[in-house]
Design a protein around this motif. Structure first.
Motif, PDB file in Angstrom:
ATOM      1  N   CYS A  96       0.851  -1.176   0.000  1.00  0.00           N
ATOM      2  CA  CYS A  96       0.000   0.000   0.000  1.00  0.00           C
ATOM      3  C   CYS A  96       0.893   1.234   0.000  1.00  0.00           C
ATOM      4  CB  CYS A  96      -0.969   0.019   1.167  1.00  0.00           C
ATOM      5  SG  CYS A  96      -0.242   0.311   2.775  1.00  0.00           S
ATOM      6  N   ALA A  97       0.334   2.318  -0.481  1.00  0.00           N
ATOM      7  CA  ALA A  97       1.101   3.547  -0.629  1.00  0.00           C
ATOM      8  C   ALA A  97       0.202   4.747  -0.412  1.00  0.00           C
ATOM      9  CB  ALA A  97       1.732   3.611  -2.015  1.00  0.00           C
ATOM     10  N   ALA A  98       0.787   5.824   0.084  1.00  0.00           N
ATOM     11  CA  ALA A  98       0.064   7.070   0.322  1.00  0.00           C
ATOM     12  C   ALA A  98       0.712   8.185  -0.487  1.00  0.00           C
ATOM     13  CB  ALA A  98       0.090   7.425   1.801  1.00  0.00           C
ATOM     14  N   GLY A  99      -0.133   9.001  -1.100  1.00  0.00           N
ATOM     15  CA  GLY A  99       0.422  10.100  -1.886  1.00  0.00           C
ATOM     16  C   GLY A  99      -0.633  10.810  -2.694  1.00  0.00           C
ATOM     17  N   THR A 100      -0.296  11.079  -3.938  1.00  0.00           N
ATOM     18  CA  THR A 100      -1.190  11.782  -4.856  1.00  0.00           C
ATOM     19  C   THR A 100      -1.814  10.768  -5.800  1.00  0.00           C
ATOM     20  OG1 THR A 100       0.260  13.714  -4.758  1.00  0.00           O
ATOM     21  CG2 THR A 100      -1.353  13.649  -6.543  1.00  0.00           C
ATOM     22  N   LEU A 101      -3.097  10.878  -6.019  1.00  0.00           N
ATOM     23  CA  LEU A 101      -3.828   9.883  -6.797  1.00  0.00           C
ATOM     24  C   LEU A 101      -3.202   9.678  -8.174  1.00  0.00           C
ATOM     25  CD1 LEU A 101      -6.480   8.165  -6.589  1.00  0.00           C
ATOM     26  CD2 LEU A 101      -7.523   9.948  -8.004  1.00  0.00           C
ATOM     27  N   GLY A 102      -3.024   8.420  -8.524  1.00  0.00           N
ATOM     28  CA  GLY A 102      -2.507   8.098  -9.840  1.00  0.00           C
ATOM     29  C   GLY A 102      -2.200   6.623  -9.941  1.00  0.00           C
ATOM     30  N   THR A 103      -1.807   6.198 -11.128  1.00  0.00           N
ATOM     31  CA  THR A 103      -1.494   4.793 -11.345  1.00  0.00           C
ATOM     32  C   THR A 103       0.011   4.532 -11.369  1.00  0.00           C
ATOM     33  OG1 THR A 103      -1.541   5.063 -13.739  1.00  0.00           O
ATOM     34  CG2 THR A 103      -3.613   4.470 -12.664  1.00  0.00           C
ATOM     35  N   MET A 104       0.795   5.587 -11.308  1.00  0.00           N
ATOM     36  CA  MET A 104       2.248   5.422 -11.315  1.00  0.00           C
ATOM     37  C   MET A 104       2.799   5.440  -9.902  1.00  0.00           C
ATOM     38  SD  MET A 104       3.282   7.833 -14.535  1.00  0.00           S
ATOM     39  CE  MET A 104       5.009   7.387 -14.367  1.00  0.00           C
ATOM     40  N   ALA A 105       3.733   4.556  -9.639  1.00  0.00           N
ATOM     41  CA  ALA A 105       4.317   4.458  -8.308  1.00  0.00           C
ATOM     42  C   ALA A 105       4.967   5.773  -7.859  1.00  0.00           C
ATOM     43  CB  ALA A 105       5.342   3.328  -8.271  1.00  0.00           C
ATOM     44  N   SER A 106       5.456   6.539  -8.818  1.00  0.00           N
ATOM     45  CA  SER A 106       6.129   7.798  -8.490  1.00  0.00           C
ATOM     46  C   SER A 106       5.187   8.839  -7.887  1.00  0.00           C
ATOM     47  CB  SER A 106       6.796   8.364  -9.742  1.00  0.00           C
ATOM     48  OG  SER A 106       5.839   8.592 -10.762  1.00  0.00           O
ATOM     49  N   ARG A 107       3.900   8.615  -7.997  1.00  0.00           N
ATOM     50  CA  ARG A 107       2.917   9.556  -7.437  1.00  0.00           C
ATOM     51  C   ARG A 107       2.794   9.421  -5.919  1.00  0.00           C
ATOM     52  NH1 ARG A 107       0.786  13.558 -10.501  1.00  0.00           N
ATOM     53  NH2 ARG A 107      -1.319  13.249  -9.682  1.00  0.00           N
ATOM     54  N   TYR A 108       3.347   8.343  -5.383  1.00  0.00           N
ATOM     55  CA  TYR A 108       3.151   8.016  -3.981  1.00  0.00           C
ATOM     56  C   TYR A 108       4.436   8.221  -3.192  1.00  0.00           C
ATOM     57  CZ  TYR A 108      -1.228   6.238  -5.713  1.00  0.00           C
ATOM     58  OH  TYR A 108      -2.462   6.147  -6.312  1.00  0.00           O
ATOM     59  N   ASP A 109       4.292   8.854  -2.036  1.00  0.00           N
ATOM     60  CA  ASP A 109       5.458   9.243  -1.241  1.00  0.00           C
ATOM     61  C   ASP A 109       5.804   8.243  -0.150  1.00  0.00           C
ATOM     62  OD1 ASP A 109       3.842  12.354  -1.463  1.00  0.00           O
ATOM     63  OD2 ASP A 109       5.675  11.836  -2.555  1.00  0.00           O
ATOM     64  N   TYR A 110       4.825   7.519   0.335  1.00  0.00           N
ATOM     65  CA  TYR A 110       5.036   6.627   1.473  1.00  0.00           C
ATOM     66  C   TYR A 110       4.576   5.226   1.102  1.00  0.00           C
ATOM     67  CZ  TYR A 110       5.307  11.147   3.772  1.00  0.00           C
ATOM     68  OH  TYR A 110       5.645  12.435   4.108  1.00  0.00           O
ATOM     69  N   TRP A 111       5.357   4.244   1.553  1.00  0.00           N
ATOM     70  CA  TRP A 111       5.096   2.851   1.194  1.00  0.00           C
ATOM     71  C   TRP A 111       5.181   1.961   2.423  1.00  0.00           C
ATOM     72  CZ3 TRP A 111       4.050   1.153  -3.802  1.00  0.00           C
ATOM     73  CH2 TRP A 111       4.155   2.124  -4.803  1.00  0.00           C
ATOM     74  N   GLY A 112       4.351   0.918   2.408  1.00  0.00           N
ATOM     75  CA  GLY A 112       4.460  -0.107   3.422  1.00  0.00           C
ATOM     76  C   GLY A 112       5.516  -1.126   3.045  1.00  0.00           C
ATOM     77  N   GLN A 113       5.685  -2.119   3.917  1.00  0.00           N
ATOM     78  CA  GLN A 113       6.727  -3.122   3.703  1.00  0.00           C
ATOM     79  C   GLN A 113       6.256  -4.268   2.817  1.00  0.00           C
ATOM     80  OE1 GLN A 113       4.713  -3.115   6.249  1.00  0.00           O
ATOM     81  NE2 GLN A 113       4.110  -5.273   6.423  1.00  0.00           N
ATOM     82  N   GLY A 114       4.973  -4.341   2.580  1.00  0.00           N
ATOM     83  CA  GLY A 114       4.416  -5.362   1.703  1.00  0.00           C
ATOM     84  C   GLY A 114       3.902  -6.579   2.451  1.00  0.00           C
ATOM     85  N   THR A 115       2.951  -7.265   1.844  1.00  0.00           N
ATOM     86  CA  THR A 115       2.423  -8.508   2.385  1.00  0.00           C
ATOM     87  C   THR A 115       2.282  -9.509   1.236  1.00  0.00           C
ATOM     88  OG1 THR A 115       0.662  -9.492   3.737  1.00  0.00           O
ATOM     89  CG2 THR A 115      -0.016  -7.799   2.170  1.00  0.00           C
ATOM     90  N   GLN A 116       2.693 -10.735   1.486  1.00  0.00           N
ATOM     91  CA  GLN A 116       2.716 -11.754   0.430  1.00  0.00           C
ATOM     92  C   GLN A 116       1.333 -12.360   0.233  1.00  0.00           C
ATOM     93  OE1 GLN A 116       5.440 -13.026  -1.560  1.00  0.00           O
ATOM     94  NE2 GLN A 116       3.728 -14.005  -2.633  1.00  0.00           N
ATOM     95  N   VAL A 117       0.909 -12.424  -1.011  1.00  0.00           N
ATOM     96  CA  VAL A 117      -0.311 -13.133  -1.391  1.00  0.00           C
ATOM     97  C   VAL A 117       0.087 -14.235  -2.359  1.00  0.00           C
ATOM     98  CG1 VAL A 117      -2.498 -12.974  -2.629  1.00  0.00           C
ATOM     99  CG2 VAL A 117      -1.821 -11.151  -1.040  1.00  0.00           C
ATOM    100  N   THR A 118      -0.275 -15.458  -2.030  1.00  0.00           N
ATOM    101  CA  THR A 118       0.029 -16.603  -2.883  1.00  0.00           C
ATOM    102  C   THR A 118      -1.261 -17.330  -3.193  1.00  0.00           C
ATOM    103  OG1 THR A 118       2.210 -16.848  -1.874  1.00  0.00           O
ATOM    104  CG2 THR A 118       1.367 -18.716  -3.141  1.00  0.00           C
ATOM    105  N   VAL A 119      -1.538 -17.495  -4.483  1.00  0.00           N
ATOM    106  CA  VAL A 119      -2.747 -18.163  -4.924  1.00  0.00           C
ATOM    107  C   VAL A 119      -2.351 -19.464  -5.609  1.00  0.00           C
ATOM    108  CG1 VAL A 119      -4.879 -17.962  -6.249  1.00  0.00           C
ATOM    109  CG2 VAL A 119      -3.826 -15.916  -5.262  1.00  0.00           C
ATOM    110  N   SER A 120      -2.797 -20.559  -5.067  1.00  0.00           N
ATOM    111  CA  SER A 120      -2.456 -21.866  -5.635  1.00  0.00           C
ATOM    112  C   SER A 120      -3.523 -22.312  -6.617  1.00  0.00           C
ATOM    113  CB  SER A 120      -2.310 -22.899  -4.521  1.00  0.00           C
ATOM    114  OG  SER A 120      -3.538 -23.066  -3.840  1.00  0.00           O
ATOM    115  N   SER A 121      -3.094 -23.056  -7.609  1.00  0.00           N
ATOM    116  CA  SER A 121      -4.033 -23.524  -8.651  1.00  0.00           C
ATOM    117  C   SER A 121      -4.633 -24.864  -8.291  1.00  0.00           C
ATOM    118  CB  SER A 121      -3.302 -23.622  -9.991  1.00  0.00           C
ATOM    119  OG  SER A 121      -2.194 -24.478  -9.877  1.00  0.00           O
TER     120      SER A 121
END
Length: 121
Positions: A96-121
């Motif tokens: 997740c990220a906080a910043g200015t609305l947009g689809t580019m990562a550069s629009r966002y100033d703050y980022w979380g550390q991430g969480t893994q999502v794994t989908v098995s078939s």
């Protein structure tokens, strides 16, 4: 300054659901647009979804539209990503990220550390 902490990731079978949460610290959370991005192994980080500061407008990548829903609760300083009908190709680390609305990562100033999502078939 905004600090972001994601949670809710895990292992799920194809067709299943997960809800990611992103808790923010700081009193200015409600002034930021929020976004979700993901990065699969060997691939670049890609836009998933975004929401305006008041939750009034949302955006989705074509690959998740109709399956994922972004929402936010400014009283709880939290943004959510409800993910339904998950597919193996949704497997990635989600940020997740906080910043200015947009689809580019550069629009966002703050980022979380991430969480893994794994989908098995």
């Amino acid at each position: 300054q905004v600090q972001l902490v994601e949670s809710g990731g895990g292992l799920v079978q194809a067709g299943g659901s997960l809800r990611l949460s992103c808790a923010a610290s700081g009193r200015t959370f409600s002034s930021y647009a929020m976004g979700w991005f993901r990065q699969a192994p060997g691939k670049e980080r890609e836009f998933v979804s975004a929401i305006t500061w008041d939750g009034g407008v949302t955006y989705y990548a074509g690959s998740v539209k109709g399956r994922f829903t972004i929402s936010r609760d400014n009283a709880k300083n939290t943004v959510y990503l409800q993910m339904n009908s998950l597919k193996p190709e949704d497997t990635a680390v989600y940020y997740c990220a906080a910043g200015t609305l947009g689809t580019m990562a550069s629009r966002y100033d703050y980022w979380g550390q991430g969480t893994q999502v794994t989908v098995s078939s």
